[in-house]
Write a protein that holds these residues in place. Structure first.
Motif, mmCIF file in Angstrom:
data_model
loop_
_atom_site.group_PDB
_atom_site.id
_atom_site.type_symbol
_atom_site.label_atom_id
_atom_site.label_comp_id
_atom_site.label_asym_id
_atom_site.label_seq_id
_atom_site.Cartn_x
_atom_site.Cartn_y
_atom_site.Cartn_z
ATOM 1 N N GLY A 123 0.802 -1.064 0.251
ATOM 2 C CA GLY A 123 -0.120 0.092 -0.045
ATOM 3 C C GLY A 123 0.988 1.250 -0.101
ATOM 4 N N ALA A 124 2.159 1.023 -0.232
ATOM 5 C CA ALA A 124 3.100 2.134 -0.240
ATOM 6 C C ALA A 124 3.002 3.193 1.114
ATOM 7 N N PRO A 176 10.156 5.167 3.994
ATOM 8 C CA PRO A 176 9.361 5.928 3.926
ATOM 9 C C PRO A 176 7.811 5.541 3.753
ATOM 10 N N ASN A 177 6.982 6.327 4.410
ATOM 11 C CA ASN A 177 5.505 6.203 3.580
ATOM 12 C C ASN A 177 5.179 7.248 2.433
ATOM 13 N N LEU A 178 4.817 6.673 1.367
ATOM 14 C CA LEU A 178 4.880 7.459 0.027
ATOM 15 C C LEU A 178 3.363 8.077 0.076
ATOM 16 N N ASN A 179 2.456 7.934 1.046
ATOM 17 C CA ASN A 179 1.201 8.349 0.995
ATOM 18 C C ASN A 179 0.790 9.638 1.865
ATOM 19 N N ASP A 180 1.931 10.119 2.748
ATOM 20 C CA ASP A 180 1.935 11.292 3.351
ATOM 21 C C ASP A 180 2.726 12.388 2.916
ATOM 22 N N GLY A 209 8.581 16.611 -2.773
ATOM 23 C CA GLY A 209 7.390 15.627 -3.317
ATOM 24 C C GLY A 209 6.883 16.009 -4.669
ATOM 25 N N ASP A 210 7.359 17.134 -5.306
ATOM 26 C CA ASP A 210 6.661 17.132 -6.585
ATOM 27 C C ASP A 210 7.022 16.191 -7.700
ATOM 28 N N LEU A 211 6.739 16.433 -8.879
ATOM 29 C CA LEU A 211 6.877 15.356 -10.016
ATOM 30 C C LEU A 211 8.129 15.096 -10.347
ATOM 31 N N GLU A 212 9.117 16.489 -10.233
ATOM 32 C CA GLU A 212 10.392 16.390 -10.576
ATOM 33 C C GLU A 212 11.390 15.724 -9.771
ATOM 34 N N SER A 272 0.365 10.304 -7.559
ATOM 35 C CA SER A 272 -1.009 10.172 -7.612
ATOM 36 C C SER A 272 -1.614 9.480 -6.160
ATOM 37 N N LEU A 273 -0.511 9.061 -5.515
ATOM 38 C CA LEU A 273 -1.023 8.378 -4.126
ATOM 39 C C LEU A 273 -1.544 9.554 -3.212
ATOM 40 N N GLY A 274 -1.223 10.865 -3.420
ATOM 41 C CA GLY A 274 -2.041 11.855 -2.850
ATOM 42 C C GLY A 274 -1.069 12.519 -1.797
ATOM 43 N N GLY A 275 0.232 11.987 -1.647
ATOM 44 C CA GLY A 275 1.141 12.739 -0.734
ATOM 45 C C GLY A 275 1.978 13.762 -1.540
ATOM 46 N N GLY A 276 1.863 13.753 -2.871
ATOM 47 C CA GLY A 276 2.873 14.387 -3.897
ATOM 48 C C GLY A 276 2.500 15.945 -3.864
ATOM 49 N N LYS A 277 3.333 16.664 -3.991
ATOM 50 C CA LYS A 277 2.799 18.324 -3.957
ATOM 51 C C LYS A 277 2.785 18.741 -5.474
#
Length: 288
Positions: free
Chosen positions: A128-129, A136-140, A147-150, A283-288
């Motif tokens: 569940g990442a 690290p938890n990738l959802n927070d 945490g941006d795409l780049e 897309s998991l929600g934690g990304g900025k």
């Protein structure tokens, strides 16, 4: 054993077998059932001749029809790959920002990234990442390197403290055993814990602990303890703990810091899959 005779009640001849006075009637199977049975035998023989089913030394017989489920599967996979080529080529040619802005490409990238994540990332980050102790938890919203795409793309492509990639993220927290004595270490641990929780000694945390933090830790973690993405220094004021929670865990990390390592994935997976993974993680929600 006894001689055959005709049963008085049914008028059917017996088989001649007898068990404790019980005799077996010789009732033959219905003809339709017998002919059906013979038909299944003929069908099985015909099937074995028409399809690959007879085992040989190194393989099975090819069969008169030349059928191969493996060949059918290969054809289906090739057809699916051909249908995906358009999307894969576009992902290869575009930036992660452009991919994320295109609804169709984004959905395709998320699907491909999810598959790649299950194969390559689950052992550390979990199915569940959500991570785990030291991972690290990738959802927070807590991102050591952004945490941006780049930023996510760079971390996946080049890894963290990975010797095989010259562009990998590099940062290490030094052991403070030669800098801080035991009392100072406990003071600063109490202060760090006080940023989100109630410390064991509030006075110790607010006085000596805070000053020790400003003198030794603020250069990386900032005066407010919120960390630095440029240095990979974690935010100490968000109640998210990667290496252990509580004052004792903080003392251990100050004295004997643990450093994780993430491999660089670009060489192994290729840039296209790295982009798909980037969009999926984001897309998991934690990304900025």
């Amino acid at each position: 054993m006894s001689d055959k005779y005709v049963d008085e009640l049914s008028g059917v001849e017996t088989t001649g077998h007898e068990w404790d006075g019980v005799r077996e009637l010789n009732n033959p199977m219905p003809r339709w059932w017998v002919w059906t049975f013979y038909a299944t035998i003929l069908w099985a023989v015909g099937y074995a001749i028409a399809y690959p089913s007879i085992p040989l030394l190194t393989k099975a017989s090819n069969g008169l029809l030349g059928f191969s489920s493996r060949a059918d599967l290969t054809q289906e996979v090739e057809t699916a790959k051909s249908a995906q080529t358009m999307y894969v080529d576009q992902i290869a040619a575009k930036t992660v920002g452009e991919i994320d802005a295109d609804a169709n490409l984004r959905q395709f990238a998320i699907s491909g990234g999810a598959s790649a994540f299950k194969v390559n990332c689950v052992p550390c980050h979990g199915s569940g990442a959500t991570g785990g102790p030291g991972f690290p938890n990738l959802n927070d919203d807590d991102w050591l390197w952004g945490g941006d795409l780049e930023a996510i793309q760079k971390t996946i492509a080049h890894g963290v403290r990975f010797d095989g990639d010259s562009d990998t993220h590099v940062s290490e927290m030094p052991a403070f055993t030669d800098v801080l004595d035991a009392a100072q270490t406990r003071n600063v641990a109490a202060y760090v814990w006080s940023l989100t929780k109630t410390p064991s000694d509030m006075e110790m945390a607010n006085a000596a602990g805070k000053q020790t933090f400003l003198d030794n830790c603020a250069a990386c973690h900032g005066e407010d303890g919120k960390g630095s993405i440029d240095m990979g220094a974690p935010n100490l004021a968000d109640a998210i703990w990667l290496k252990g929670e509580g004052e004792e865990a903080i003392v251990r990390q100050i004295s004997m810091p643990k450093h994780g390592m993430m491999p660089a994935w670009s060489a192994r997976l290729g840039e296209t899959t790295v982009k798909e993974l980037t969009v999926f993680v984001h897309s998991l929600g934690g990304g900025k």
